[in-house]
Design a protein around this motif. Sequence first.
Motif, short mmCIF file in Angstrom:
data_model
loop_
_atom_site.label_atom_id
_atom_site.label_comp_id
_atom_site.label_asym_id
_atom_site.label_seq_id
_atom_site.Cartn_x
_atom_site.Cartn_y
_atom_site.Cartn_z
N ARG A 139 0.81 -1.22 0.00
CA ARG A 139 0.00 0.00 0.00
C ARG A 139 0.85 1.27 0.00
O ARG A 139 0.42 2.30 -0.52
CB ARG A 139 -0.93 0.01 1.21
N HIS A 140 2.03 1.20 0.58
CA HIS A 140 2.85 2.41 0.72
C HIS A 140 4.09 2.39 -0.19
O HIS A 140 4.95 3.25 -0.03
CB HIS A 140 3.26 2.60 2.17
N HIS A 141 4.13 1.48 -1.11
CA HIS A 141 5.29 1.45 -2.01
C HIS A 141 5.20 2.64 -2.96
O HIS A 141 4.17 2.85 -3.61
CB HIS A 141 5.33 0.13 -2.80
N PRO A 142 6.27 3.43 -3.05
CA PRO A 142 6.20 4.67 -3.83
C PRO A 142 6.01 4.47 -5.33
O PRO A 142 5.58 5.41 -6.02
CB PRO A 142 7.55 5.34 -3.54
N MET A 143 6.27 3.29 -5.84
CA MET A 143 6.12 3.08 -7.28
C MET A 143 4.78 2.44 -7.66
O MET A 143 4.49 2.26 -8.85
CB MET A 143 7.26 2.21 -7.81
N LEU A 144 3.97 2.11 -6.67
CA LEU A 144 2.65 1.56 -6.94
C LEU A 144 1.61 2.67 -6.78
O LEU A 144 1.78 3.57 -5.95
CB LEU A 144 2.35 0.39 -6.02
N PRO A 145 0.53 2.62 -7.54
CA PRO A 145 -0.47 3.70 -7.49
C PRO A 145 -1.10 3.83 -6.10
O PRO A 145 -1.44 2.82 -5.48
CB PRO A 145 -1.52 3.27 -8.51
N GLN A 146 -1.28 5.06 -5.68
CA GLN A 146 -2.02 5.30 -4.44
C GLN A 146 -3.43 4.81 -4.64
O GLN A 146 -4.02 4.99 -5.71
CB GLN A 146 -2.04 6.78 -4.10
N GLY A 147 -3.98 4.16 -3.63
CA GLY A 147 -5.35 3.67 -3.71
C GLY A 147 -5.50 2.33 -4.40
O GLY A 147 -6.63 1.87 -4.59
N LEU A 148 -4.40 1.71 -4.79
CA LEU A 148 -4.47 0.37 -5.37
C LEU A 148 -5.16 -0.55 -4.36
O LEU A 148 -4.70 -0.67 -3.22
CB LEU A 148 -3.05 -0.14 -5.67
N PRO A 149 -6.25 -1.20 -4.72
CA PRO A 149 -6.90 -2.10 -3.77
C PRO A 149 -6.00 -3.30 -3.43
O PRO A 149 -5.55 -4.01 -4.33
CB PRO A 149 -8.16 -2.56 -4.51
N VAL A 150 -5.73 -3.45 -2.15
CA VAL A 150 -4.86 -4.52 -1.66
C VAL A 150 -5.55 -5.15 -0.45
O VAL A 150 -5.88 -4.44 0.50
CB VAL A 150 -3.48 -3.99 -1.24
N VAL A 151 -5.79 -6.46 -0.51
CA VAL A 151 -6.43 -7.16 0.61
C VAL A 151 -5.67 -8.43 0.94
O VAL A 151 -4.89 -8.94 0.13
CB VAL A 151 -7.91 -7.50 0.33
N GLY A 152 -5.95 -8.93 2.13
CA GLY A 152 -5.35 -10.18 2.58
C GLY A 152 -6.42 -11.17 2.95
O GLY A 152 -7.54 -10.80 3.33
N ALA A 153 -6.07 -12.44 2.83
CA ALA A 153 -6.97 -13.53 3.22
C ALA A 153 -6.10 -14.74 3.51
O ALA A 153 -4.99 -14.86 3.00
CB ALA A 153 -7.96 -13.83 2.10
N VAL A 154 -6.61 -15.64 4.33
CA VAL A 154 -5.89 -16.87 4.65
C VAL A 154 -6.65 -18.04 4.06
O VAL A 154 -7.85 -18.20 4.30
CB VAL A 154 -5.71 -17.04 6.17
#
Length: 167
Positions: A139-154
């Motif tokens: 989510r905070h990587h400077p080269m990835l778009p702000q607001g890129l949907p990122v979720v986690g699941a197990v």
Amino acid sequence: MNSAFDDLFAANAEYAADFRLGGLAPVAARGLAMLTCMDSRIEPLQALGLEPGDAKILRNAGARVTDDTLRTLVLAVYLLEVDRVLIMPHTRCKMASVSGDAEVHDLIEREHGVDTRSLEFRTDDDQVGALRHDLERIRHHPMLPQGLPVVGAVYDVDTGRVEPVDA
């Protein structure tokens, strides 16, 4: 050629005889990049109702976000039409069952005589905590778009269920 792989090449010949995936575009048709573990009990496409060509699948030990994962996600987002990311570790993962990298290094050296201390395995017995940390790395990587949907699941290797993780 090494005969240890004959079974694989024979199986591939059968697979190729009925191959029907030729011509698929190299992009993620459903815009998904998924990071999951290398564990062979996980069938990532089937588990989420996806088909070949729908998603970019990244796999490593423990489904951890590494520098290489971030490099691959940057390429996937800007060149392969990825517009959302799912990180999906799984239950009963060896990388989440040890107290840290030192334990794995010691085990490998003791049982196999190989010093692996130059490697970072990213083990963590707090699997959900590690997942939350990894979500934030993306989510905070400077080269990835702000607001890129990122979720986690197990993913549960005993039931096949995928449980979202609130992060």
